[in-house]
Design a protein around this motif. Sequence first.
Motif: not given
Length: 221
Positions: A198-204, A217-220, A180-183
């Motif tokens: 590819d690392a597992g984040f959902t990216v927008s 923005r990305a969320i795991l 649930g963490g973000t980048a």
Amino acid sequence: MADQHAKLTWTGDRVPVSDQFNDPYFSLQNGLEETRHVFLGGNDLPARFAPGFHIAELGFGTGLNMLTVWSEWEKSGQTTALTFTSFEAFPMAHDDMARALEGFPALAEWSSRFLSNWQGKECDLGTLRLHVISGDARQTLPEWKGIADAWFLDGFSPAKNPELWGQELMQQVADHTARGGTAATYTAAGFVRRGLQDAGFTVSRTPGYGRKRHMTRAILR
């Protein structure tokens, strides 16, 4: 081995530019507003603040991102410590950092407290526990034992500093992120977004700051 300090050129005596990467440390338009838009807004902060919150960062630079989020942490009413860990290959000299931060009077209160205690590695300021890990993040991040709730990906331009944006390093970011963490990052470069995916984040891809049309923005999950 002694740290290799950042080598700088100054633009108009206000904005430091890295000689190593030929890239400014923050937006020439408004570095503080860029930080608020990209790194705070991109990680849904301060709405997600909670006791024990941990932010990690690639690229400490002038400390602007840390100071911005620390000021918001205190202004939001948090009384426990925000943990902030940053990975920096070329630490900035104290005097250069102070000179750069003079351009942000809105942060003067926090800049003063930080600079008066900063020795270059870590400090505990009550509501902030800061640790800057020097060296190549490709080597230091895999050895890190921490887990972050939010990441500020703030290396120099991917075109000029590609080693800080590779897929293997993005995988390490994911491996050191809570579920649930973000980048968030100012760049929308395709290879960066694919590396995060590819690392597992959902990216927008979302609107960027200033002249940058898009950011990431990305969320795991």
